[in-house]
Design a protein around this motif. Sequence first.
Motif, PDB file in Angstrom:
ATOM      1  N   LEU A  26      20.424 -12.100 -16.302  1.00  0.00           N
ATOM      2  CA  LEU A  26      20.401 -12.793 -14.916  1.00  0.00           C
ATOM      3  C   LEU A  26      21.865 -12.915 -14.186  1.00  0.00           C
ATOM      4  O   LEU A  26      21.981 -12.429 -12.919  1.00  0.00           O
ATOM      5  N   GLU A  27      22.841 -13.251 -14.935  1.00  0.00           N
ATOM      6  CA  GLU A  27      24.242 -13.313 -14.742  1.00  0.00           C
ATOM      7  C   GLU A  27      24.880 -11.703 -14.045  1.00  0.00           C
ATOM      8  O   GLU A  27      25.498 -11.684 -13.174  1.00  0.00           O
ATOM      9  N   MET A  28      24.431 -10.841 -15.150  1.00  0.00           N
ATOM     10  CA  MET A  28      24.942  -9.516 -15.006  1.00  0.00           C
ATOM     11  C   MET A  28      24.561  -8.957 -13.785  1.00  0.00           C
ATOM     12  O   MET A  28      25.190  -8.347 -12.934  1.00  0.00           O
ATOM     13  N   ARG A  29      23.187  -9.225 -13.396  1.00  0.00           N
ATOM     14  CA  ARG A  29      22.505  -8.696 -12.174  1.00  0.00           C
ATOM     15  C   ARG A  29      23.006  -9.103 -11.115  1.00  0.00           C
ATOM     16  O   ARG A  29      23.388  -8.478  -9.949  1.00  0.00           O
ATOM     17  N   LYS A  30      23.729 -10.378 -10.974  1.00  0.00           N
ATOM     18  CA  LYS A  30      24.126 -11.121  -9.795  1.00  0.00           C
ATOM     19  C   LYS A  30      25.439 -10.434  -9.893  1.00  0.00           C
ATOM     20  O   LYS A  30      25.728 -10.168  -8.442  1.00  0.00           O
ATOM     21  N   LEU A  31      26.084 -10.161 -10.823  1.00  0.00           N
ATOM     22  CA  LEU A  31      27.685  -9.626 -10.777  1.00  0.00           C
ATOM     23  C   LEU A  31      27.470  -8.309  -9.740  1.00  0.00           C
ATOM     24  O   LEU A  31      28.236  -8.069  -8.897  1.00  0.00           O
ATOM     25  N   VAL A  32      26.370  -7.558 -10.406  1.00  0.00           N
ATOM     26  CA  VAL A  32      26.257  -6.233  -9.871  1.00  0.00           C
ATOM     27  C   VAL A  32      25.953  -5.946  -8.381  1.00  0.00           C
ATOM     28  O   VAL A  32      26.454  -5.270  -7.698  1.00  0.00           O
ATOM     29  N   LEU A  33      24.919  -6.962  -8.010  1.00  0.00           N
ATOM     30  CA  LEU A  33      24.528  -6.976  -6.732  1.00  0.00           C
ATOM     31  C   LEU A  33      25.770  -7.859  -5.900  1.00  0.00           C
ATOM     32  O   LEU A  33      25.936  -7.080  -4.808  1.00  0.00           O
ATOM     33  N   SER A  34      26.415  -8.743  -6.287  1.00  0.00           N
ATOM     34  CA  SER A  34      27.627  -9.066  -5.297  1.00  0.00           C
ATOM     35  C   SER A  34      28.642  -8.095  -5.012  1.00  0.00           C
ATOM     36  O   SER A  34      29.055  -7.958  -4.202  1.00  0.00           O
ATOM     37  N   GLY A  35      28.859  -7.403  -6.114  1.00  0.00           N
ATOM     38  CA  GLY A  35      30.050  -5.972  -5.974  1.00  0.00           C
ATOM     39  C   GLY A  35      29.328  -4.997  -4.834  1.00  0.00           C
ATOM     40  O   GLY A  35      30.024  -4.588  -4.153  1.00  0.00           O
ATOM     41  N   PHE A  36      28.024  -4.630  -5.205  1.00  0.00           N
ATOM     42  CA  PHE A  36      27.573  -3.969  -4.263  1.00  0.00           C
ATOM     43  C   PHE A  36      27.185  -4.218  -2.983  1.00  0.00           C
ATOM     44  O   PHE A  36      27.732  -3.668  -1.785  1.00  0.00           O
ATOM     45  N   LEU A  37      26.964  -5.694  -2.635  1.00  0.00           N
ATOM     46  CA  LEU A  37      26.854  -6.158  -1.431  1.00  0.00           C
ATOM     47  C   LEU A  37      28.299  -6.111  -0.699  1.00  0.00           C
ATOM     48  O   LEU A  37      28.319  -5.773   0.325  1.00  0.00           O
ATOM     49  N   ALA A  38      29.383  -6.351  -1.546  1.00  0.00           N
ATOM     50  CA  ALA A  38      30.679  -6.326  -0.861  1.00  0.00           C
ATOM     51  C   ALA A  38      31.204  -5.033  -0.350  1.00  0.00           C
ATOM     52  O   ALA A  38      31.406  -4.490   0.677  1.00  0.00           O
ATOM     53  N   SER A  39      30.766  -4.072  -1.123  1.00  0.00           N
ATOM     54  CA  SER A  39      30.968  -2.646  -0.794  1.00  0.00           C
ATOM     55  C   SER A  39      29.845  -1.960   0.212  1.00  0.00           C
ATOM     56  O   SER A  39      30.297  -1.213   1.347  1.00  0.00           O
ATOM     57  N   GLU A  40      28.862  -2.630   0.363  1.00  0.00           N
ATOM     58  CA  GLU A  40      27.906  -2.332   1.568  1.00  0.00           C
ATOM     59  C   GLU A  40      28.453  -2.779   2.683  1.00  0.00           C
ATOM     60  O   GLU A  40      28.422  -2.024   3.653  1.00  0.00           O
ATOM     61  N   GLU A  41      29.071  -4.105   2.880  1.00  0.00           N
ATOM     62  CA  GLU A  41      29.789  -4.804   3.869  1.00  0.00           C
ATOM     63  C   GLU A  41      30.866  -3.675   4.457  1.00  0.00           C
ATOM     64  O   GLU A  41      31.060  -3.417   5.731  1.00  0.00           O
ATOM     65  N   ILE A  42      31.425  -3.305   3.708  1.00  0.00           N
ATOM     66  CA  ILE A  42      32.626  -2.318   3.976  1.00  0.00           C
ATOM     67  C   ILE A  42      31.950  -1.029   4.606  1.00  0.00           C
ATOM     68  O   ILE A  42      32.548  -0.530   5.605  1.00  0.00           O
ATOM     69  N   TYR A  43      30.779  -0.492   3.955  1.00  0.00           N
ATOM     70  CA  TYR A  43      30.613   0.882   4.394  1.00  0.00           C
ATOM     71  C   TYR A  43      29.808   0.524   5.812  1.00  0.00           C
ATOM     72  O   TYR A  43      29.863   1.436   6.826  1.00  0.00           O
ATOM     73  N   ILE A  44      29.186  -0.516   6.117  1.00  0.00           N
ATOM     74  CA  ILE A  44      28.655  -0.844   7.483  1.00  0.00           C
ATOM     75  C   ILE A  44      29.976  -1.014   8.514  1.00  0.00           C
ATOM     76  O   ILE A  44      29.684  -0.237   9.530  1.00  0.00           O
ATOM     77  N   ASN A  45      31.062  -1.599   8.188  1.00  0.00           N
ATOM     78  CA  ASN A  45      32.227  -1.606   8.926  1.00  0.00           C
ATOM     79  C   ASN A  45      32.605  -0.059   9.250  1.00  0.00           C
ATOM     80  O   ASN A  45      33.151   0.299  10.569  1.00  0.00           O
ATOM     81  N   GLN A  46      32.656   0.606   8.211  1.00  0.00           N
ATOM     82  CA  GLN A  46      33.028   2.137   8.749  1.00  0.00           C
ATOM     83  C   GLN A  46      32.141   2.839   9.410  1.00  0.00           C
ATOM     84  O   GLN A  46      32.490   3.668  10.524  1.00  0.00           O
ATOM     85  N   LEU A  47      30.922   2.745   9.152  1.00  0.00           N
ATOM     86  CA  LEU A  47      29.874   3.140  10.152  1.00  0.00           C
ATOM     87  C   LEU A  47      30.027   2.697  11.503  1.00  0.00           C
ATOM     88  O   LEU A  47      29.914   3.476  12.669  1.00  0.00           O
ATOM     89  N   GLU A  48      30.178   1.339  11.641  1.00  0.00           N
ATOM     90  CA  GLU A  48      30.488   0.694  13.102  1.00  0.00           C
ATOM     91  C   GLU A  48      31.555   1.441  13.777  1.00  0.00           C
ATOM     92  O   GLU A  48      31.681   1.737  15.014  1.00  0.00           O
ATOM     93  N   ALA A  49      32.861   1.679  13.068  1.00  0.00           N
ATOM     94  CA  ALA A  49      34.071   2.253  13.523  1.00  0.00           C
ATOM     95  C   ALA A  49      33.683   3.766  14.044  1.00  0.00           C
ATOM     96  O   ALA A  49      34.335   4.077  15.157  1.00  0.00           O
ATOM     97  N   LEU A  50      32.894   4.369  13.108  1.00  0.00           N
ATOM     98  CA  LEU A  50      32.319   5.739  13.898  1.00  0.00           C
ATOM     99  C   LEU A  50      31.749   5.819  15.032  1.00  0.00           C
ATOM    100  O   LEU A  50      31.862   6.604  16.087  1.00  0.00           O
TER     101      LEU A  50
END
Length: 779
Positions: A9-33
């Motif tokens: 459960l802990e590992m899944r949370k870590l994987v998802l938290s990391g992914f969520l952070a990179s998803e935020e960056i990705y959305i910001n990049q699309l916004e900039a475009l």
Amino acid sequence: GERDAGKGLEMRKLVLSGFLASEEIYINQLEALLLPMKPLKATATTSQPVLTLQQIETIFYKIQDIYEIHKEFYDSLCPKVQQWDSNVTMGHLFQKLASQLGVYKAFVDNYKIALETAEKCSQSNYQFQKISEELKVKGPKDSKESHTSVTMEALLYKPIDRVTRSTLVLHDLLKHTPADHPDYPLLQDALRISQNFLSSINEDIDPRRTAVTTPKGETRQLVKDGFLVELSEGSRKLRHVFLFTDVLLCAKLKKTAVGKHQQYDCKWYVPLADLVFPSPEESEHCPQVHVIPDHELEDMKMKISTIKSEMQKEKANKGQSRAIERLKKKMFENEFWLLLNSPAIPFRIHNRNGKSYLFLLSSDYERSEWREAIQRLQKKDLQAFVLSSVELQVLTGSCFKLRTVHNIPVTSNKDDDESPGLYGFLHVIVHSAKGFKQSANLYCTLEVDSFGYFVSKAKTRVFRDTTEPQWNEEFEIELEGSQSLRILCYEKCYDKTKLNKDNNEIVDKIMGKGQIQLDPQAVQTKNWHMDVIEMNGIKVEFSMKFTSRDMSLKRTPSKKQTGVFGVKISVVTKRERSKVPYIVRQCIEEVEKRGIEEVGIYRISGVATDIQALKAVFDANNKDILVMLSDMDINAIAGTLKLYFRELPEPLLTDRLYPAFMEGIALSDPAAKENCMMHLLRSLPDPNLITFLFLLEHLKRVAEKEPINKMSLHNLATVFGPTLLRPSEGESKAHLTLASDIWSHDVMAQVQVLLYYLQHPPISFSELKRNTLYFSTDV
């Protein structure tokens, strides 16, 4: 078991938290475009659009849709990760995301066109170039950086990168999700869809775009590559140079066993953050570049042409493939030698940390292409780095599949059905140019390709202090299998401090450059063909027409006997009561007075309209000749002298003696050759002989200044040989071989005859005549 479940459960949370952070960056990049898209659309319908609607649609295709899909996914996933417990399910979110991958397929299919369109728009529109070079991406909520600058090209690559990232996350999630968990089948389904999608698009993505990752985590892409000659340890080496988004890599192709995969060996690399071009005055004096004398280069061209005609004969007679292969191999060796030894324009690259590298290029166009490409990349925020041996190996390994230039640029690499190019004369009028921001001293040069590389053939005069130069100058350029014409526009620099230590030439600034293909069908009409080359917002107008070699070699006697052009030399000297025609004496005197140190005198073509004006004045025996001569551009005077000899109704060395000159030069015994060649001179009519000896002494004086004017005896023989010896119309029927066979044996022999006399100790008229008795008299 419980402990394992908790850990999962802990590992899944870590994987998802990391992914969520990179998803935020990705959305910001699309916004900039998407940010510039709205204002660009708004101006598209006004009278001054930056881009057309069509271009906007192409560049930003599907970005809005991708943005909405990910925004929805992020907004649904975020609260689940924040209120994390064992009952949270999010498999359905990933399944939904995977089911919308069709939008990505459409994006990927359009990706290449989007990039090309963006690049073209940047080149033609300064406003868009500014926008696309610095897009501002918002930093993550809790980071210190508020914004980072990224180029549009880098952002357009992000969606392709993203699909791979999502697939990796699904892998990790499945690893830490128990098989009986409700999310398990959903995540499995999402992974299957994603993997199928990835394998279907991997074939479609241009491999150059999926290069290696840079230290900043961005994708390193290949921007340009090509073969250059490097001066290394005093000798010339052929290198394959690769320019990536953040590094310049110089490699050589390894010798490999047959059937083995070819590989590159890295000689050196310089991170672009550390790369500087030494300004001319800074570049420390380089080791003397050994320049191959022109006559050796010309000899090699002749050899290549002879091999070419032998190959054509073999093919026509359905010769043995072994013989053809042997000729091909020999031709490759000779062309390779030419490729290695002809470039002489220095291009120096310096590493901030000390070492400096020197390439030799054959054209200024090529040098500025490399320099501009590097400087464009250096505008980005680059960091210095050192590659580990493994990274360097990976990068060098990627060169083979990424390269865009596969073959060394020699003609023996070409297929037989490729166009052999044009042989003959291209007449070009450079009319005018516009689009300059401020007034300057401007001139143009013309380059054409010859034997696989480009050479400079003509140069307009400098038009001073203007934004709209009107040159209207015509040039006649000799083509040797040429396929392209390049025009470069320069600003003349009169500042003596900007001397380039590498070759003692003042470096003028290139304002723009462009190139057009010479299409044999389009060019070979009798009429002038008007065209425009656009370069960095500058437009140069020019016209051109082409004359094939056999057409341009005709000598046509003048209809009227009053002038000097096209009139027998004996008639002119008799009329003038002179030993050497007035036109020859005056042109030579003027060249010796102020043109003897002019680089490329007799080789660089003069302006055709000036030459025609001088021709008319000499023909009319106008009293203003001397005034006009002193004002006229020296290349036009040199051109008038060549034209006079070219238009003689019979060559200066006569039709009657032509076959004997051809036989004499072919003799191998030096004494017999001397005997024959001197006897032939004595057999010339007096006006022809005296004029020839007068010209000979002049050409020797020009060659004495070779270190300054770059005109060797061989150069001069190449220019004047055919002009003084080529038989007139009736005679030349027998001598005209293939029009494309420009370096035919005839032309070679004509050059060799003149060269023989140029290299001979001084020959005096009286001495020649006195020695008549010692030699046999039959020719």
